[in-house]
Each structure stands twice: as C-alpha cells, then as structure tokens.
Design an enzyme around this catalytic site. Structure first.
Site, PDB file in Angstrom:
ATOM      1  N   ARG A 296      -0.093   1.163 -16.808  1.00  0.00           N
ATOM      2  CA  ARG A 296      -0.541   1.724 -15.527  1.00  0.00           C
ATOM      3  C   ARG A 296       0.008   3.148 -15.427  1.00  0.00           C
ATOM      4  O   ARG A 296       1.200   3.383 -15.702  1.00  0.00           O
ATOM      5  CB  ARG A 296      -0.002   0.856 -14.391  1.00  0.00           C
ATOM      6  CG  ARG A 296      -0.404   1.292 -13.006  1.00  0.00           C
ATOM      7  CD  ARG A 296      -0.019   0.269 -11.951  1.00  0.00           C
ATOM      8  NE  ARG A 296       1.431   0.092 -11.808  1.00  0.00           N
ATOM      9  CZ  ARG A 296       2.010  -0.713 -10.936  1.00  0.00           C
ATOM     10  NH1 ARG A 296       1.263  -1.457 -10.128  1.00  0.00           N
ATOM     11  NH2 ARG A 296       3.321  -0.817 -10.876  1.00  0.00           N
TER      12      ARG A 296
ATOM     13  N   LYS B  76       9.106   9.915   0.416  1.00  0.00           N
ATOM     14  CA  LYS B  76      10.478   9.382   0.489  1.00  0.00           C
ATOM     15  C   LYS B  76      11.486  10.488   0.148  1.00  0.00           C
ATOM     16  O   LYS B  76      12.519  10.616   0.797  1.00  0.00           O
ATOM     17  CB  LYS B  76      10.649   8.210  -0.481  1.00  0.00           C
ATOM     18  CG  LYS B  76       9.878   6.962  -0.072  1.00  0.00           C
ATOM     19  CD  LYS B  76      10.486   6.329   1.158  1.00  0.00           C
ATOM     20  CE  LYS B  76       9.622   5.244   1.749  1.00  0.00           C
ATOM     21  NZ  LYS B  76      10.008   4.836   3.089  1.00  0.00           N
TER      22      LYS B  76
ATOM     23  N   TYR C 106       3.304   8.858  -2.278  1.00  0.00           N
ATOM     24  CA  TYR C 106       4.205   7.952  -1.562  1.00  0.00           C
ATOM     25  C   TYR C 106       5.663   8.305  -1.878  1.00  0.00           C
ATOM     26  O   TYR C 106       6.490   8.504  -0.988  1.00  0.00           O
ATOM     27  CB  TYR C 106       3.908   6.494  -1.943  1.00  0.00           C
ATOM     28  CG  TYR C 106       5.043   5.566  -1.602  1.00  0.00           C
ATOM     29  CD1 TYR C 106       5.311   5.221  -0.283  1.00  0.00           C
ATOM     30  CD2 TYR C 106       5.885   5.052  -2.594  1.00  0.00           C
ATOM     31  CE1 TYR C 106       6.385   4.397   0.039  1.00  0.00           C
ATOM     32  CE2 TYR C 106       6.952   4.226  -2.286  1.00  0.00           C
ATOM     33  CZ  TYR C 106       7.200   3.898  -0.963  1.00  0.00           C
ATOM     34  OH  TYR C 106       8.261   3.098  -0.653  1.00  0.00           O
TER      35      TYR C 106
ATOM     36  N   SER D 226      13.742   4.830  -1.815  1.00  0.00           N
ATOM     37  CA  SER D 226      13.267   4.084  -2.980  1.00  0.00           C
ATOM     38  C   SER D 226      13.826   4.690  -4.255  1.00  0.00           C
ATOM     39  O   SER D 226      14.057   5.911  -4.328  1.00  0.00           O
ATOM     40  CB  SER D 226      11.737   4.167  -2.997  1.00  0.00           C
ATOM     41  OG  SER D 226      11.242   3.819  -4.270  1.00  0.00           O
ATOM     42  N   ALA D 227      13.989   3.857  -5.265  1.00  0.00           N
ATOM     43  CA  ALA D 227      14.443   4.326  -6.574  1.00  0.00           C
ATOM     44  C   ALA D 227      13.460   5.328  -7.172  1.00  0.00           C
ATOM     45  O   ALA D 227      13.788   6.028  -8.127  1.00  0.00           O
ATOM     46  CB  ALA D 227      14.605   3.133  -7.510  1.00  0.00           C
TER      47      ALA D 227
HETATM   48  P1  NAD Z   1       5.601  -3.336   5.020  1.00  0.00           P
HETATM   49  O1  NAD Z   1       4.307  -2.618   4.937  1.00  0.00           O
HETATM   50  O2  NAD Z   1       5.612  -4.806   4.944  1.00  0.00           O
HETATM   51  O3  NAD Z   1       6.377  -2.903   6.362  1.00  0.00           O
HETATM   52  C1  NAD Z   1       6.197  -1.641   6.965  1.00  0.00           C
HETATM   53  C2  NAD Z   1       5.917  -1.876   8.436  1.00  0.00           C
HETATM   54  O4  NAD Z   1       5.744  -0.626   9.101  1.00  0.00           O
HETATM   55  C3  NAD Z   1       4.619  -2.671   8.682  1.00  0.00           C
HETATM   56  O5  NAD Z   1       4.893  -3.742   9.552  1.00  0.00           O
HETATM   57  C4  NAD Z   1       3.667  -1.651   9.314  1.00  0.00           C
HETATM   58  O6  NAD Z   1       2.784  -2.276  10.229  1.00  0.00           O
HETATM   59  C5  NAD Z   1       4.646  -0.704   9.983  1.00  0.00           C
HETATM   60  N1  NAD Z   1       4.129   0.670  10.160  1.00  0.00           N
HETATM   61  C6  NAD Z   1       3.524   1.452   9.228  1.00  0.00           C
HETATM   62  N2  NAD Z   1       3.256   2.665   9.747  1.00  0.00           N
HETATM   63  C7  NAD Z   1       3.728   2.659  11.027  1.00  0.00           C
HETATM   64  C8  NAD Z   1       3.755   3.617  12.071  1.00  0.00           C
HETATM   65  N3  NAD Z   1       3.224   4.838  11.904  1.00  0.00           N
HETATM   66  N4  NAD Z   1       4.303   3.266  13.265  1.00  0.00           N
HETATM   67  C9  NAD Z   1       4.815   2.021  13.444  1.00  0.00           C
HETATM   68  N5  NAD Z   1       4.813   1.075  12.494  1.00  0.00           N
HETATM   69  C10 NAD Z   1       4.283   1.394  11.295  1.00  0.00           C
HETATM   70  O7  NAD Z   1       6.555  -2.716   3.891  1.00  0.00           O
HETATM   71  P2  NAD Z   1       7.983  -3.186   3.364  1.00  0.00           P
HETATM   72  O8  NAD Z   1       7.821  -3.646   1.964  1.00  0.00           O
HETATM   73  O9  NAD Z   1       8.634  -4.056   4.355  1.00  0.00           O
HETATM   74  O10 NAD Z   1       8.723  -1.784   3.304  1.00  0.00           O
HETATM   75  C11 NAD Z   1       9.554  -1.317   4.353  1.00  0.00           C
HETATM   76  C12 NAD Z   1      10.039   0.076   4.007  1.00  0.00           C
HETATM   77  O11 NAD Z   1      10.734   0.034   2.769  1.00  0.00           O
HETATM   78  C13 NAD Z   1       8.919   1.093   3.836  1.00  0.00           C
HETATM   79  O12 NAD Z   1       9.359   2.344   4.349  1.00  0.00           O
HETATM   80  C14 NAD Z   1       8.766   1.182   2.336  1.00  0.00           C
HETATM   81  O13 NAD Z   1       8.248   2.415   1.929  1.00  0.00           O
HETATM   82  C15 NAD Z   1      10.205   1.009   1.880  1.00  0.00           C
HETATM   83  N6  NAD Z   1      10.311   0.512   0.494  1.00  0.00           N
HETATM   84  C16 NAD Z   1       9.657  -0.630   0.139  1.00  0.00           C
HETATM   85  C17 NAD Z   1       9.729  -1.078  -1.183  1.00  0.00           C
HETATM   86  C18 NAD Z   1       8.985  -2.318  -1.615  1.00  0.00           C
HETATM   87  O14 NAD Z   1       8.786  -2.477  -2.820  1.00  0.00           O
HETATM   88  N7  NAD Z   1       8.587  -3.203  -0.712  1.00  0.00           N
HETATM   89  C19 NAD Z   1      10.472  -0.362  -2.126  1.00  0.00           C
HETATM   90  C20 NAD Z   1      11.150   0.783  -1.716  1.00  0.00           C
HETATM   91  C21 NAD Z   1      11.065   1.218  -0.402  1.00  0.00           C
HETATM   92  N1  UFG Z   2       3.104  -4.944 -13.281  1.00  0.00           N
HETATM   93  C1  UFG Z   2       2.205  -5.616 -14.092  1.00  0.00           C
HETATM   94  N2  UFG Z   2       1.109  -6.157 -13.501  1.00  0.00           N
HETATM   95  C2  UFG Z   2       0.854  -6.070 -12.159  1.00  0.00           C
HETATM   96  C3  UFG Z   2       1.781  -5.382 -11.352  1.00  0.00           C
HETATM   97  C4  UFG Z   2       2.896  -4.828 -11.945  1.00  0.00           C
HETATM   98  O1  UFG Z   2       2.397  -5.730 -15.296  1.00  0.00           O
HETATM   99  O2  UFG Z   2      -0.176  -6.582 -11.700  1.00  0.00           O
HETATM  100  C5  UFG Z   2       4.319  -4.398 -13.905  1.00  0.00           C
HETATM  101  C6  UFG Z   2       4.481  -2.894 -13.738  1.00  0.00           C
HETATM  102  O3  UFG Z   2       3.838  -2.208 -14.768  1.00  0.00           O
HETATM  103  C7  UFG Z   2       6.005  -2.752 -13.759  1.00  0.00           C
HETATM  104  C8  UFG Z   2       6.501  -4.048 -13.113  1.00  0.00           C
HETATM  105  O4  UFG Z   2       5.423  -4.973 -13.236  1.00  0.00           O
HETATM  106  O5  UFG Z   2       6.468  -2.719 -15.075  1.00  0.00           O
HETATM  107  C9  UFG Z   2       6.855  -3.898 -11.640  1.00  0.00           C
HETATM  108  O6  UFG Z   2       5.746  -3.305 -10.965  1.00  0.00           O
HETATM  109  P1  UFG Z   2       5.669  -3.230  -9.372  1.00  0.00           P
HETATM  110  O7  UFG Z   2       4.368  -2.599  -9.025  1.00  0.00           O
HETATM  111  O8  UFG Z   2       5.982  -4.556  -8.793  1.00  0.00           O
HETATM  112  O9  UFG Z   2       6.883  -2.301  -9.011  1.00  0.00           O
HETATM  113  P2  UFG Z   2       7.133  -0.789  -9.432  1.00  0.00           P
HETATM  114  O10 UFG Z   2       8.474  -0.751 -10.070  1.00  0.00           O
HETATM  115  O11 UFG Z   2       6.028  -0.156 -10.134  1.00  0.00           O
HETATM  116  O12 UFG Z   2       7.099  -0.165  -7.977  1.00  0.00           O
HETATM  117  C10 UFG Z   2       8.242   0.151  -7.329  1.00  0.00           C
HETATM  118  C11 UFG Z   2       8.115  -0.020  -5.804  1.00  0.00           C
HETATM  119  C12 UFG Z   2       7.314   1.102  -5.213  1.00  0.00           C
HETATM  120  C13 UFG Z   2       7.724   2.436  -5.787  1.00  0.00           C
HETATM  121  C14 UFG Z   2       7.569   2.407  -7.271  1.00  0.00           C
HETATM  122  C15 UFG Z   2       7.856   3.742  -7.900  1.00  0.00           C
HETATM  123  O13 UFG Z   2       7.528  -1.260  -5.469  1.00  0.00           O
HETATM  124  O14 UFG Z   2       7.581   1.124  -3.815  1.00  0.00           O
HETATM  125  O15 UFG Z   2       8.500   1.453  -7.739  1.00  0.00           O
HETATM  126  O16 UFG Z   2       7.657   3.698  -9.264  1.00  0.00           O
HETATM  127  F1  UFG Z   2       6.997   3.472  -5.323  1.00  0.00           F
END
Ligand code: NAD
Ligand code: UFG
Length: 339
Positions: free
Chosen positions: A293, A154, A150, A125-126
C-alpha cells in the site's frame, strides 16, 4: 478528581477513555458531532460504569457551543480526540481535514484560553516521525514530513501546541503519540466501529472473521522484515485509554509541553496478527498477498521507556488479549453499534 471535557468522546478511543475516567471517579463532559460515531457508545459507557456523563452533540469548530460548555461546567482539563482520521480520505478531501483537525483544534484552544483552562491531552500519532528513523522510535528522534494530509494535520497541531506553551507558561500539554490501537473493552460492549470498508488491519480481520468481508488482503510480503509483511506496534485500547489518565494526572500539576510514545514496544507482523487471531479465536481468516500500500513503512514500533518512567503507565495487555477482545466485540456486535 477532575472534571474533564473529552472532545470526540463517542469515538473508538474516546469511549474507552470516558469509561476509564468514570471508573476512576472523574466527571466527564463529551463534545462530539457524531460524524464518525454513534451516541450508543456513550449509553453503553454509562451502563458499564453505572455512572452518568454529560453529552453535548456539537462541533469543536463551533465557538458558541464551546463557550457554553465552559460556562456551564467547571472544566479542569481537556482530552482532545475529535478529528478525522482516514489516511486515504485525507488525500481526497484535504480541506475537510485541515478544517476539522487544524482549524477545529485552534477553535478549541481559543475557547480553553477564554475559559482559562490550560491543561490539555492531545491525540497525536507515530505517523509524525520522519521515515528515516529506525525503530524503536523514541521521542527525541526528529519528526518528518508525513506522506499524507492526515499525518500532516497531527504534525501541525503538535507544533502549534509546542509554540503555544513556549509563549504562554500557563499551558500544560501532553502530546501522546499513539502507535496502533486495537482491541476493545473486555465486556464486548464498546469497540471500534468503522464506517464502510475498514482502512486498518484489525477491523478488517474481524470483519472477515464475522463474514462481512471475503478475505484479507495483505499489503506486501517483500518488506525487509522477518516474514516479509509490515511490522507495527499494536496497543490495547484500554491500555491506551489509561495512558490518558496517567498523562492527565501528570499534567494537573506541571507546566509545559511534553511528548510521550504510547505503544508496547513490540513489533508484530501482519502475518503474526492473522495467525495469532486464528489460534486464539479458533476461526480461519482467508487471505491473499497483494501489492504494497502506498505510503506504508516496513517497520514502526515504539521505545516506550519515557511513558513508563514519567507517566507511571504500564501496558497490561498482550497481543492475544488484543485479538481476543477485538473478536469478542465484533462477534457480539456484527454490525457495530447499528444493530
Ligand atoms: P474516531 O473517529 O472513532 O473518534 C473521533 C471522534 O471525533 C468521532 O466520534 C467523531 O464523531 C468526532 N469528531 C470528528 N470531527 C469532529 C468535530 N469537528 N467536532 C466534534 N467531534 C468530531 O477515531 P479514534 O480512533 O477514536 O481516534 C481518536 C483520535 O486519535 C483522533 O484524533 C485520531 O486521529 C487519533 N489517532 C487515532 C489512531 C487510530 O489508529 N485509531 C492512531 C493515532 C491517532
Ligand atoms: N494492512 C494489510 N491489510 C489491510 C490493512 C492493513 O496488510 O487490509 C497492513 C498494513 O500494510 C500495515 C499493517 O497492516 O503493515 C497495519 O496497517 P493499519 O492500516 O492498521 O495501520 P497503519 O500502521 O498503516 O496506520 C497507522 C494509524 C494511522 C496513521 C498511520 C500512519 O492507524 O492513524 O499509522 O502511517 F496515520
């Protein structure tokens, strides 16, 4: 063509990646404990692809299940999505996060090593970038100490993988640093289905639009950004899924550990998301400004040059597609997969 183990394949990004893998002719085995997803996503993936995949319900911390999978299937590579991802929750139950995300990853890597499978794509993740870096963020900038548990998990897994590949040249690892994944497959059959109140902006907006929430709270409008609201790099989940296929191809014949940013390179504010969503979809999103936040940065967007150059990956979708597709999914599935 490869046979790929996808951990967390039933989740949001995993399900979209499974679909792209099947469409590209790869074979897919999913391991997911369904702690944050439903098997329905995989039924829909298979229907969309008109192909089947193998699903194992289980946990990445379970060595027996992992060994069984590697014994039953000739796996070429692993795409590792499984883990917990809620920033706020990670502050309340840190051990769960350390166990699932760090211990779980180590358990997976151990099983891979036993099975002599050394190709890996990892979801990073960024959030691992230090806060003092100025966007656009590039992969050579220093990582920092994430403000939440979290993000810390990562960073730790990235570092473990870097050390692992330095110590054992059989490993070939892609660390993909995602920016903000949004959108859904064009069909509206698969998409993001958060449990409870969404933490992230996009699912919150679509739930307001569909009437599940009253109004959007915009967190802060006094940031040093063009309109005062937070700026992020939103990336269509199908583009993100395809980045995994590109990374997989890149790793199939290379050694070492390499980091790539996966974003579009465009900084978009919260108000731009809200306003564009209203225009593209013809719906109104009631909103109010509230306090910032904790832990949020003003601006975060990618320099994606390395991914474009080295992976041959190009994001195809713009903001309007992302917002139209998010809405199409939510509209067709007002309660996600629970309909
Ligand atoms: P998600 O929660 O939809 O998918 C994660 C999946 O992993 C789920 O289906 C969950 O049931 C499964 N899981 C969790 N723990 C487990 C375990 N111990 N064993 C087996 N399965 C398990 O999340 P996502 O948005 O699809 O994210 C996927 C990956 O990308 C994650 O590692 C997340 O941290 C990373 N990521 C997501 C974002 C985002 O904003 N969605 C941003 C950056 C990184
Ligand atoms: N935001 C709102 N209202 C909301 C939700 C979000 O104004 O109800 C704003 C946040 O303040 C931010 C932007 O929308 O400016 C995006 O927020 P998100 O929560 O959608 O995304 P983030 O960039 O905060 O989160 C992302 C990833 C996480 C990661 C995080 C680290 O989704 O996985 O960056 O900062 F951990």
């Amino acid at each position: 063509m490869a046979k790929v183990l996808v951990t967390g394949g039933a989740g949001y990004i995993g399900s979209h990646t499974c679909l792209e893998l099947l469409n590209a002719g790869h074979e897919v085995v999913v391991l997911d404990n369904l702690s944050n997803s439903s098997e329905e996503s995989l039924h829909r993936v298979q229907a969309l692809a008109s192909k089947t995949l193998d699903f194992v319900q289980g946990d990445i911390r379970d060595q027996k299940i992992l060994d069984q999978i590697f014994q039953t299937h000739q796996i070429d590579a692993v795409i590792h999505f499984a883990g917990l991802k809620a920033v706020g929750e990670s502050q309340q139950i840190p051990l769960e996060y350390f166990d699932n995300n760090i211990a779980g990853s180590i358990s997976l890597f151990q099983a891979m090593q036993r099975a002599r499978v050394f190709k890996l794509v990892f979801s990073s993740s960024a959030t691992v970038y230090g806060e003092s870096n100025i966007s656009p963020l590039n992969e050579d900038m220093p990582t920092g100490m994430p403000t939440n548990n979290y993000g810390y998990t990562k960073l730790i897994v990235e570092q473990l993988l870097q050390k692992l590949s330095a110590a054992d040249e059989r490993w070939s690892i892609a660390l993909l640093r995602y920016f903000n994944p949004v959108g859904a497959h064009k069909s509206g059959q698969i998409g993001e289905d958060p449990q409870g109140i969404p933490n992230n902006l996009m699912p919150y907006v679509t739930q307001v639009a569909v009437g599940r929430r009253e109004k959007l709270a915009v967190f802060g409008h006094d940031y040093d950004t063009p309109d005062g609201t937070g700026v992020r790099d939103y990336i269509h989940v199908v583009d993100l899924a395809n980045a995994h296929l590109c990374a997989l191809n890149n790793r199939l014949d290379t050694q070492g550990c390499r980091v790539w940013n996966i974003g579009t390179g465009n900084g978009i504010s919260v108000l731009q998301v809200k306003n564009t969503f209203e225009q593209v979809n013809g719906v109104t999103i009631p909103f109010e400004f509230v306090a910032r936040r904790e832990g949020d940065v003003a601006t975060c967007f990618a320099d994606n040059t390395r991914a474009l150059k080295e992976l041959g990956w190009t994001p195809k979708y713009g903001l309007e597609d992302m917002l139209a597709d998010s809405w199409n999914w939510q509209k067709q599935n007002p309660n996600g997969y629970r309909d």
